[in-house]
Design a protein around this motif. Sequence first.
Motif, PDB file in Angstrom:
ATOM      1  N   ILE A 214      43.808  63.624  62.395  1.00 52.96           N
ATOM      2  CA  ILE A 214      44.900  63.172  61.538  1.00 52.96           C
ATOM      3  C   ILE A 214      45.621  62.013  62.229  1.00 52.96           C
ATOM      4  CG2 ILE A 214      47.026  63.781  60.339  1.00 52.96           C
ATOM      5  CD1 ILE A 214      44.534  65.223  59.306  1.00 52.96           C
ATOM      6  N   LEU A 215      45.702  60.880  61.529  1.00 49.39           N
ATOM      7  CA  LEU A 215      46.440  59.722  62.020  1.00 49.39           C
ATOM      8  C   LEU A 215      47.734  59.592  61.221  1.00 49.39           C
ATOM      9  CD1 LEU A 215      43.512  57.101  62.128  1.00 49.39           C
ATOM     10  CD2 LEU A 215      44.249  58.664  63.949  1.00 49.39           C
ATOM     11  N   GLN A 216      48.782  59.088  61.871  1.00 47.16           N
ATOM     12  CA  GLN A 216      50.057  58.891  61.195  1.00 47.16           C
ATOM     13  C   GLN A 216      50.790  57.747  61.884  1.00 47.16           C
ATOM     14  OE1 GLN A 216      52.582  62.348  61.223  1.00 47.16           O
ATOM     15  NE2 GLN A 216      54.010  61.554  59.710  1.00 47.16           N
ATOM     16  N   ASN A 217      51.564  56.986  61.117  1.00 49.89           N
ATOM     17  CA  ASN A 217      52.383  55.951  61.741  1.00 49.89           C
ATOM     18  C   ASN A 217      53.855  56.140  61.374  1.00 49.89           C
ATOM     19  OD1 ASN A 217      52.684  54.867  59.135  1.00 49.89           O
ATOM     20  ND2 ASN A 217      51.117  53.295  59.464  1.00 49.89           N
ATOM     21  N   LYS A 218      54.706  55.230  61.857  1.00 50.98           N
ATOM     22  CA  LYS A 218      56.152  55.381  61.672  1.00 50.98           C
ATOM     23  C   LYS A 218      56.577  55.219  60.218  1.00 50.98           C
ATOM     24  CE  LYS A 218      57.265  53.911  66.385  1.00 50.98           C
ATOM     25  NZ  LYS A 218      57.950  52.885  67.227  1.00 50.98           N
ATOM     26  N   LYS A 219      55.701  54.645  59.400  1.00 54.97           N
ATOM     27  CA  LYS A 219      56.012  54.492  57.975  1.00 54.97           C
ATOM     28  C   LYS A 219      55.549  55.701  57.169  1.00 54.97           C
ATOM     29  CE  LYS A 219      56.015  49.442  57.978  1.00 54.97           C
ATOM     30  NZ  LYS A 219      55.472  48.207  57.339  1.00 54.97           N
ATOM     31  N   GLN A 220      55.141  56.747  57.874  1.00 53.00           N
ATOM     32  CA  GLN A 220      54.701  58.002  57.267  1.00 53.00           C
ATOM     33  C   GLN A 220      53.402  57.857  56.470  1.00 53.00           C
ATOM     34  OE1 GLN A 220      56.286  60.760  58.347  1.00 53.00           O
ATOM     35  NE2 GLN A 220      57.417  59.246  59.532  1.00 53.00           N
ATOM     36  N   GLU A 221      52.644  56.825  56.752  1.00 56.56           N
ATOM     37  CA  GLU A 221      51.290  56.711  56.201  1.00 56.56           C
ATOM     38  C   GLU A 221      50.380  57.619  57.018  1.00 56.56           C
ATOM     39  OE1 GLU A 221      51.994  51.951  55.250  1.00 56.56           O
ATOM     40  OE2 GLU A 221      50.689  52.593  56.898  1.00 56.56           O
ATOM     41  N   MET A 222      49.456  58.316  56.349  1.00 56.85           N
ATOM     42  CA  MET A 222      48.599  59.267  57.040  1.00 56.85           C
ATOM     43  C   MET A 222      47.140  59.008  56.688  1.00 56.85           C
ATOM     44  SD  MET A 222      50.794  62.798  56.587  1.00 56.85           S
ATOM     45  CE  MET A 222      49.925  63.636  57.917  1.00 56.85           C
ATOM     46  N   ALA A 223      46.259  59.416  57.590  1.00 60.59           N
ATOM     47  CA  ALA A 223      44.820  59.289  57.353  1.00 60.59           C
ATOM     48  C   ALA A 223      44.106  60.493  57.937  1.00 60.59           C
ATOM     49  CB  ALA A 223      44.274  58.009  57.977  1.00 60.59           C
ATOM     50  N   ALA A 224      43.089  60.974  57.213  1.00 60.67           N
ATOM     51  CA  ALA A 224      42.244  62.067  57.693  1.00 60.67           C
ATOM     52  C   ALA A 224      40.855  61.501  57.966  1.00 60.67           C
ATOM     53  CB  ALA A 224      42.170  63.174  56.655  1.00 60.67           C
ATOM     54  N   VAL A 225      40.400  61.639  59.202  1.00 62.08           N
ATOM     55  CA  VAL A 225      39.079  61.154  59.617  1.00 62.08           C
ATOM     56  C   VAL A 225      38.210  62.366  59.936  1.00 62.08           C
ATOM     57  CG1 VAL A 225      37.813  59.857  61.369  1.00 62.08           C
ATOM     58  CG2 VAL A 225      40.003  58.989  60.513  1.00 62.08           C
ATOM     59  N   THR A 226      37.141  62.563  59.180  1.00 61.73           N
ATOM     60  CA  THR A 226      36.262  63.721  59.387  1.00 61.73           C
ATOM     61  C   THR A 226      34.862  63.233  59.717  1.00 61.73           C
ATOM     62  OG1 THR A 226      35.829  63.828  57.003  1.00 61.73           O
ATOM     63  CG2 THR A 226      37.591  65.207  57.863  1.00 61.73           C
ATOM     64  N   LEU A 227      34.299  63.734  60.811  1.00 60.39           N
ATOM     65  CA  LEU A 227      33.013  63.270  61.309  1.00 60.39           C
ATOM     66  C   LEU A 227      32.068  64.428  61.561  1.00 60.39           C
ATOM     67  CD1 LEU A 227      34.399  60.876  64.094  1.00 60.39           C
ATOM     68  CD2 LEU A 227      33.872  60.263  61.719  1.00 60.39           C
ATOM     69  N   SER A 228      30.784  64.205  61.334  1.00 56.29           N
ATOM     70  CA  SER A 228      29.789  65.229  61.645  1.00 56.29           C
ATOM     71  C   SER A 228      28.439  64.594  61.915  1.00 56.29           C
ATOM     72  CB  SER A 228      29.653  66.232  60.501  1.00 56.29           C
ATOM     73  OG  SER A 228      28.633  67.182  60.806  1.00 56.29           O
ATOM     74  N   PHE A 229      27.766  65.098  62.940  1.00 57.69           N
ATOM     75  CA  PHE A 229      26.388  64.693  63.242  1.00 57.69           C
ATOM     76  C   PHE A 229      25.385  65.771  62.832  1.00 57.69           C
ATOM     77  CE2 PHE A 229      26.158  61.251  66.802  1.00 57.69           C
ATOM     78  CZ  PHE A 229      26.161  60.276  65.829  1.00 57.69           C
ATOM     79  N   GLN A 230      25.855  66.840  62.200  1.00 55.25           N
ATOM     80  CA  GLN A 230      24.962  67.918  61.811  1.00 55.25           C
ATOM     81  C   GLN A 230      25.112  68.291  60.341  1.00 55.25           C
ATOM     82  OE1 GLN A 230      22.606  70.167  64.357  1.00 55.25           O
ATOM     83  NE2 GLN A 230      22.512  67.943  64.133  1.00 55.25           N
ATOM     84  N   SER A 231      25.727  67.403  59.567  1.00 56.19           N
ATOM     85  CA  SER A 231      25.819  67.619  58.124  1.00 56.19           C
ATOM     86  C   SER A 231      26.063  66.285  57.439  1.00 56.19           C
ATOM     87  CB  SER A 231      26.961  68.590  57.785  1.00 56.19           C
ATOM     88  OG  SER A 231      28.204  68.061  58.175  1.00 56.19           O
ATOM     89  N   LYS A 232      25.337  66.074  56.368  1.00 52.93           N
ATOM     90  CA  LYS A 232      25.529  64.848  55.606  1.00 52.93           C
ATOM     91  C   LYS A 232      26.787  64.956  54.740  1.00 52.93           C
ATOM     92  CE  LYS A 232      20.953  62.732  55.155  1.00 52.93           C
ATOM     93  NZ  LYS A 232      21.430  61.421  55.665  1.00 52.93           N
ATOM     94  N   ALA A 233      27.423  63.823  54.529  1.00 53.23           N
ATOM     95  CA  ALA A 233      28.581  63.755  53.637  1.00 53.23           C
ATOM     96  C   ALA A 233      28.628  62.354  53.056  1.00 53.23           C
ATOM     97  CB  ALA A 233      29.872  64.066  54.390  1.00 53.23           C
ATOM     98  N   PRO A 234      29.054  62.218  51.816  1.00 55.79           N
ATOM     99  CA  PRO A 234      29.120  60.875  51.228  1.00 55.79           C
ATOM    100  C   PRO A 234      30.150  60.016  51.938  1.00 55.79           C
ATOM    101  CG  PRO A 234      30.220  62.469  49.811  1.00 55.79           C
ATOM    102  CD  PRO A 234      29.520  63.261  50.886  1.00 55.79           C
ATOM    103  N   LYS A 235      29.784  58.791  52.211  1.00 53.44           N
ATOM    104  CA  LYS A 235      30.697  57.853  52.884  1.00 53.44           C
ATOM    105  C   LYS A 235      31.595  57.199  51.820  1.00 53.44           C
ATOM    106  CE  LYS A 235      27.176  55.762  54.895  1.00 53.44           C
ATOM    107  NZ  LYS A 235      26.065  56.722  54.784  1.00 53.44           N
ATOM    108  N   VAL A 236      32.472  58.003  51.267  1.00 53.16           N
ATOM    109  CA  VAL A 236      33.385  57.530  50.234  1.00 53.16           C
ATOM    110  C   VAL A 236      34.797  57.504  50.809  1.00 53.16           C
ATOM    111  CG1 VAL A 236      34.311  57.890  47.923  1.00 53.16           C
ATOM    112  CG2 VAL A 236      31.931  58.497  48.419  1.00 53.16           C
ATOM    113  N   GLY A 237      35.312  56.316  51.022  1.00 55.06           N
ATOM    114  CA  GLY A 237      36.669  56.176  51.509  1.00 55.06           C
ATOM    115  C   GLY A 237      37.649  56.178  50.359  1.00 55.06           C
ATOM    116  N   ILE A 238      38.792  56.832  50.539  1.00 56.73           N
ATOM    117  CA  ILE A 238      39.818  56.905  49.510  1.00 56.73           C
ATOM    118  C   ILE A 238      41.141  56.433  50.116  1.00 56.73           C
ATOM    119  CG2 ILE A 238      41.084  58.391  47.912  1.00 56.73           C
ATOM    120  CD1 ILE A 238      38.673  60.273  47.918  1.00 56.73           C
ATOM    121  N   VAL A 239      41.776  55.487  49.421  1.00 52.34           N
ATOM    122  CA  VAL A 239      43.055  54.949  49.873  1.00 52.34           C
ATOM    123  C   VAL A 239      44.063  55.185  48.754  1.00 52.34           C
ATOM    124  CG1 VAL A 239      44.229  52.946  50.850  1.00 52.34           C
ATOM    125  CG2 VAL A 239      41.741  53.157  51.091  1.00 52.34           C
ATOM    126  N   SER A 240      45.038  56.064  48.995  1.00 47.91           N
ATOM    127  CA  SER A 240      45.960  56.501  47.936  1.00 47.91           C
ATOM    128  C   SER A 240      47.342  55.872  48.096  1.00 47.91           C
ATOM    129  CB  SER A 240      46.102  58.022  47.966  1.00 47.91           C
ATOM    130  OG  SER A 240      44.855  58.647  47.774  1.00 47.91           O
TER     131      SER A 240
END
Length: 318
Positions: A214-240
């Motif tokens: 979980i990333l966060q900055n002083k402007k209260q913007e947040m980001a979730a970064v999820t990584l795996s080398f043992q399971s496929k996942a769609p590389k779909v980025g979402i910016v809300s």
Amino acid sequence: MTNYNWGIIGLGEIAHQFAAGFQQEQSVLKAVASRSADKAKHFAEAYQIPDYYGSYEELLADETIDVIYISVPNKQHIAHILSALKAGKHVLCEKAITMNSEELLEAVKLAEKKHLILAEAMTIFNMPLYTELKRLIDTGKFGKLKMIQAPFGSYKEPDPKNRFFNPDLAGGALLDIGTYAVSFARWFMTEQPFVAASVMQPFSTGVDEQSVTILQNKKQEMAAVTLSFQSKAPKVGIVSFENAYITIEDYPRADLAKIHFNDGTVETIVSGDTSQALNYEISNMIAAISGDQPNRSLFMTIDTIDLLDQIQQKWAQQ
């Protein structure tokens, strides 16, 4: 019009992509180097490159070479970056550009001292789509940025000897696919975040197999970064944002994004061409060298490597 001669250090898979797609009006792919002269010769012949060398030192001694593209394994990056800069060459290095911020700072200081351009070959910082999205965001019509999701899952055969899981080769998901996800988040966040939390599941060799950060900055913007080398996942980025959210499929080399507004309407943005991803890196590198534009992505690279450091520091405390 000034022409720039390029040389390649490291002839792995990404170097083949780089050479196969090299199409530049102001640049020539002139030489390649490997520790094996035969390998260098075969590579040069395959892509009609004039010169080849059986050692990296010979390539760096070639006074006709202006720019070096480095695509050796991550752990070897810093040594080759420093050698190339000392030889008076501009450097475009594959991601992750260095193992940590300390190495990167040393390289940046040397590049500044020698008046040379140093940049990371991070597609996200070079694809035209991301520049266009930033322009649209800056109009303010999406409202404030709230949340980013940056997943990246890739199944790798669980072989402790291959580079993905070998600690001696800087294995682990973070320094491989993770650089894309963190770079994606950093590109959209309006100021540098910090690592609020991160947990990691190790592979048997000790390198990171999967993680959630979980990333966060002083402007209260947040980001979730999820990584795996043992399971496929769609590389779909979402910016809300407050008034809309953006979806970007296959975000590392994306040329299309969809903007979903709160009223249900959807706008499609197309910019650039995925097949030209590496050429955009080359073009921006040349523009920085020639002074046509600043070396605009370097500060993003510095921020990203700092975040990778913070993530690993969190893991060390687990």
